[in-house]
Structure formats: structure tokens, C-alpha cells
Design a protein around this motif. Structure first.
Motif, PDB file in Angstrom:
ATOM      1  N   PRO A  91       0.824  -1.205   0.000  1.00  9.14           N
ATOM      2  CA  PRO A  91       0.000   0.000   0.000  1.00  9.14           C
ATOM      3  C   PRO A  91       0.866   1.267   0.000  1.00  9.14           C
ATOM      4  O   PRO A  91       1.908   1.312   0.656  1.00  9.14           O
ATOM      5  CB  PRO A  91      -0.794  -0.099   1.303  1.00  9.14           C
ATOM      6  CG  PRO A  91      -0.624  -1.495   1.790  1.00  9.14           C
ATOM      7  CD  PRO A  91       0.609  -2.032   1.175  1.00  9.14           C
ATOM      8  N   ILE A  92       0.426   2.274  -0.733  1.00  9.64           N
ATOM      9  CA  ILE A  92       1.169   3.529  -0.808  1.00  9.64           C
ATOM     10  C   ILE A  92       1.031   4.296   0.505  1.00  9.64           C
ATOM     11  O   ILE A  92       1.989   4.852   1.015  1.00  9.64           O
ATOM     12  CB  ILE A  92       0.675   4.383  -2.000  1.00  9.64           C
ATOM     13  CG1 ILE A  92       1.044   3.671  -3.304  1.00  9.64           C
ATOM     14  CG2 ILE A  92       1.257   5.774  -1.962  1.00  9.64           C
ATOM     15  CD1 ILE A  92       0.511   4.318  -4.549  1.00  9.64           C
ATOM     16  N   LEU A  93      -0.183   4.312   1.051  1.00 10.13           N
ATOM     17  CA  LEU A  93      -0.424   5.024   2.307  1.00 10.13           C
ATOM     18  C   LEU A  93      -0.505   4.034   3.463  1.00 10.13           C
ATOM     19  O   LEU A  93      -1.268   3.078   3.404  1.00 10.13           O
ATOM     20  CB  LEU A  93      -1.741   5.800   2.235  1.00 10.13           C
ATOM     21  CG  LEU A  93      -1.764   7.057   1.384  1.00 10.13           C
ATOM     22  CD1 LEU A  93      -3.174   7.613   1.308  1.00 10.13           C
ATOM     23  CD2 LEU A  93      -0.819   8.103   1.932  1.00 10.13           C
ATOM     24  N   ASP A  94       0.281   4.286   4.509  1.00  8.11           N
ATOM     25  CA  ASP A  94       0.154   3.487   5.722  1.00  8.11           C
ATOM     26  C   ASP A  94      -0.933   4.115   6.589  1.00  8.11           C
ATOM     27  O   ASP A  94      -1.598   5.077   6.184  1.00  8.11           O
ATOM     28  CB  ASP A  94       1.493   3.400   6.468  1.00  8.11           C
ATOM     29  CG  ASP A  94       2.055   4.776   6.814  1.00  8.11           C
ATOM     30  OD1 ASP A  94       1.418   5.788   6.486  1.00  8.11           O
ATOM     31  OD2 ASP A  94       3.144   4.829   7.424  1.00  8.11           O
ATOM     32  N   GLY A  95      -1.132   3.598   7.780  1.00 10.21           N
ATOM     33  CA  GLY A  95      -2.175   4.119   8.668  1.00 10.21           C
ATOM     34  C   GLY A  95      -1.995   5.587   8.975  1.00 10.21           C
ATOM     35  O   GLY A  95      -2.965   6.372   9.007  1.00 10.21           O
ATOM     36  N   GLU A  96      -0.745   5.995   9.194  1.00  8.83           N
ATOM     37  CA  GLU A  96      -0.451   7.394   9.505  1.00  8.83           C
ATOM     38  C   GLU A  96      -0.775   8.296   8.312  1.00  8.83           C
ATOM     39  O   GLU A  96      -1.358   9.371   8.457  1.00  8.83           O
ATOM     40  CB  GLU A  96       1.026   7.534   9.883  1.00  8.83           C
ATOM     41  CG  GLU A  96       1.380   8.830  10.547  1.00  8.83           C
ATOM     42  CD  GLU A  96       2.851   8.866  10.954  1.00  8.83           C
ATOM     43  OE1 GLU A  96       3.524   9.856  10.600  1.00  8.83           O
ATOM     44  OE2 GLU A  96       3.309   7.903  11.597  1.00  8.83           O
ATOM     45  N   GLY A  97      -0.402   7.833   7.121  1.00 13.00           N
ATOM     46  CA  GLY A  97      -0.683   8.597   5.895  1.00 13.00           C
ATOM     47  C   GLY A  97      -2.169   8.733   5.645  1.00 13.00           C
ATOM     48  O   GLY A  97      -2.658   9.792   5.237  1.00 13.00           O
ATOM     49  N   GLU A  98      -2.917   7.632   5.895  1.00 19.58           N
ATOM     50  CA  GLU A  98      -4.372   7.681   5.741  1.00 19.58           C
ATOM     51  C   GLU A  98      -4.976   8.683   6.717  1.00 19.58           C
ATOM     52  O   GLU A  98      -5.888   9.435   6.367  1.00 19.58           O
ATOM     53  CB  GLU A  98      -4.982   6.297   5.982  1.00 19.58           C
ATOM     54  CG  GLU A  98      -4.808   5.347   4.826  1.00 19.58           C
ATOM     55  CD  GLU A  98      -5.530   4.031   5.039  1.00 19.58           C
ATOM     56  OE1 GLU A  98      -6.487   3.968   5.854  1.00 19.58           O
ATOM     57  OE2 GLU A  98      -5.148   3.059   4.375  1.00 19.58           O
ATOM     58  N   ALA A  99      -4.483   8.674   7.950  1.00 23.24           N
ATOM     59  CA  ALA A  99      -4.995   9.602   8.963  1.00 23.24           C
ATOM     60  C   ALA A  99      -4.768  11.050   8.534  1.00 23.24           C
ATOM     61  O   ALA A  99      -5.655  11.901   8.684  1.00 23.24           O
ATOM     62  CB  ALA A  99      -4.328   9.325  10.306  1.00 23.24           C
ATOM     63  N   LYS A 100      -3.579  11.337   7.987  1.00 23.57           N
ATOM     64  CA  LYS A 100      -3.281  12.700   7.522  1.00 23.57           C
ATOM     65  C   LYS A 100      -4.206  13.092   6.372  1.00 23.57           C
ATOM     66  O   LYS A 100      -4.682  14.225   6.301  1.00 23.57           O
ATOM     67  CB  LYS A 100      -1.819  12.814   7.096  1.00 23.57           C
ATOM     68  CG  LYS A 100      -0.865  12.833   8.278  1.00 23.57           C
ATOM     69  CD  LYS A 100       0.559  13.002   7.827  1.00 23.57           C
ATOM     70  CE  LYS A 100       1.489  12.989   9.046  1.00 23.57           C
ATOM     71  NZ  LYS A 100       2.886  13.080   8.663  1.00 23.57           N
ATOM     72  N   LEU A 101      -4.449  12.138   5.466  1.00 24.37           N
ATOM     73  CA  LEU A 101      -5.329  12.396   4.325  1.00 24.37           C
ATOM     74  C   LEU A 101      -6.738  12.720   4.804  1.00 24.37           C
ATOM     75  O   LEU A 101      -7.346  13.705   4.362  1.00 24.37           O
ATOM     76  CB  LEU A 101      -5.359  11.181   3.392  1.00 24.37           C
ATOM     77  CG  LEU A 101      -6.403  11.205   2.276  1.00 24.37           C
ATOM     78  CD1 LEU A 101      -6.142  12.354   1.313  1.00 24.37           C
ATOM     79  CD2 LEU A 101      -6.410   9.881   1.529  1.00 24.37           C
ATOM     80  N   ILE A 102      -7.249  11.947   5.734  1.00 22.41           N
ATOM     81  CA  ILE A 102      -8.608  12.168   6.235  1.00 22.41           C
ATOM     82  C   ILE A 102      -8.697  13.500   6.974  1.00 22.41           C
ATOM     83  O   ILE A 102      -9.647  14.270   6.781  1.00 22.41           O
ATOM     84  CB  ILE A 102      -9.046  10.995   7.135  1.00 22.41           C
ATOM     85  CG1 ILE A 102      -9.165   9.727   6.288  1.00 22.41           C
ATOM     86  CG2 ILE A 102     -10.361  11.291   7.834  1.00 22.41           C
ATOM     87  CD1 ILE A 102      -9.222   8.450   7.080  1.00 22.41           C
ATOM     88  N   ALA A 103      -7.698  13.792   7.787  1.00 21.50           N
ATOM     89  CA  ALA A 103      -7.681  15.063   8.516  1.00 21.50           C
ATOM     90  C   ALA A 103      -7.650  16.233   7.537  1.00 21.50           C
ATOM     91  O   ALA A 103      -8.348  17.245   7.727  1.00 21.50           O
ATOM     92  CB  ALA A 103      -6.480  15.111   9.452  1.00 21.50           C
TER      93      ALA A 103
END
Length: 147
Positions: A91-103
Motif C-alpha cells: 500500500p502507498i499510504l500506511d495508517g499514519e498517511g491515511e490519517a493525515k489524508l482524512i484530517a
């Protein structure tokens, strides 16, 4: 030729395979494996590998491999196949990256824009050095997954 791996299905296994074939239950590979197991059953038709391969439109090696898997790894794995251990792509986005995207998506868009677009979000992720590069489509799939 003497077969090294003999297929002997129990009544329950035979019933499960028949049901899969009859109702086309599961993936096409599962249905094909069920057909092969039924035809190869020593208590049933006991067809030759070549005859089975011709009937289900596959290679003789496929039939041999399925026989071996049934004997060495059990009925469940022979019928359903192995679950892949790792995804085809990381996956390109890990959990932290997903969280930043959603925020970011929930925050205010940049000046001059009325709302966040997928491409704007992708560009912002790159600008913030969350990822090296990312497409708008990946952003869309990530946001859809979390919605």
C-alpha cells in the motif's frame, strides 16, 4: 504409471465437491478443483490425469499438483487454494498517511478553492512529504474505504 498421490474422498468431502460443482458455488478455480477431485476419486470414477485434464480443460500438471496438495495439505486447502500471504503491491499510504489524508479532507481547502478535489489532496500529500507520489485515484480509493 503408478500414482504417488491417491485421491480418496470421504462421503462428506464428496458431497461438498458435488455441491460446489452443481451450484457453481465459489470461484471458477474452486469449481474446477472440485470437478478434478470428484473425477480423480479412487472410490468414484478414478479417471486418469490426462482424461481429467482434457475434461476440465487444464494441464495434466494441474491435476497432479491438486492430487499432491490434497494428500499433503488436506481437503480444505486443496479445494479452496492458499490465501496469498502478501498483497501483490504494498500500500502507498500506511495508517499514519491515511490519517493525515482524512484530517486534510475534513479541514479547509487551500485559499482560492471552494472544496478539496482528489488531485488537490494528492498534490498536498506530496507537498507535505507524506508520500513521494500518489494519484488522485489512490486518494479516492482510500477515502472510499474509510467512508
Amino acid at each position: 504409471m503408478i500414482k504417488k498421490y491417491l485421491v480418496r474422498l470421504s462421503e462428506e468431502e464428496r458431497r461438498i465437491c458435488s455441491e460446489v460443482v452443481k451450484k457453481l458455488k465459489g470461484t471458477s478455480q474452486k469449481v474446477r478443483r472440485a470437478q478434478i477431485l470428484l473425477k480423480a476419486d479412487a472410490e468414484g470414477p478414478a479417471w486418469t490425469d490426462a482424461k481429467i485434464a482434457e475434461a476440465v480443460n487444464c494441464r495434466v500438471q494441474t491435476v497432479e499438483n491438486l492430487r499432491k496438495r490434497l494428500v499433503t495439505e488436506g481437503f480444505e486447502l486443496a479445494l479452496n487454494g492458499k490465501k496469498r500471504e502478501t498483497p501483490p503491491r504494498t500500500p502507498i499510504l500506511d495508517g499514519e498517511g491515511e490519517a493525515k489524508l482524512i484530517a486534510m479532507r475534513l479541514g479547509r481547502p487551500p485559499a482560492g478553492y471552494g472544496r478539496w478535489t482528489l488531485q488537490l489532496l494528492a498534490d498536498e500529500l506530496v507537498a507535505l512529504e507524506v508520500v513521494e507520489s500518489i494519484s488522485g485515484e489512490t486518494v479516492r480509493q482510500t477515502l472510499k474505504k474509510t467512508a
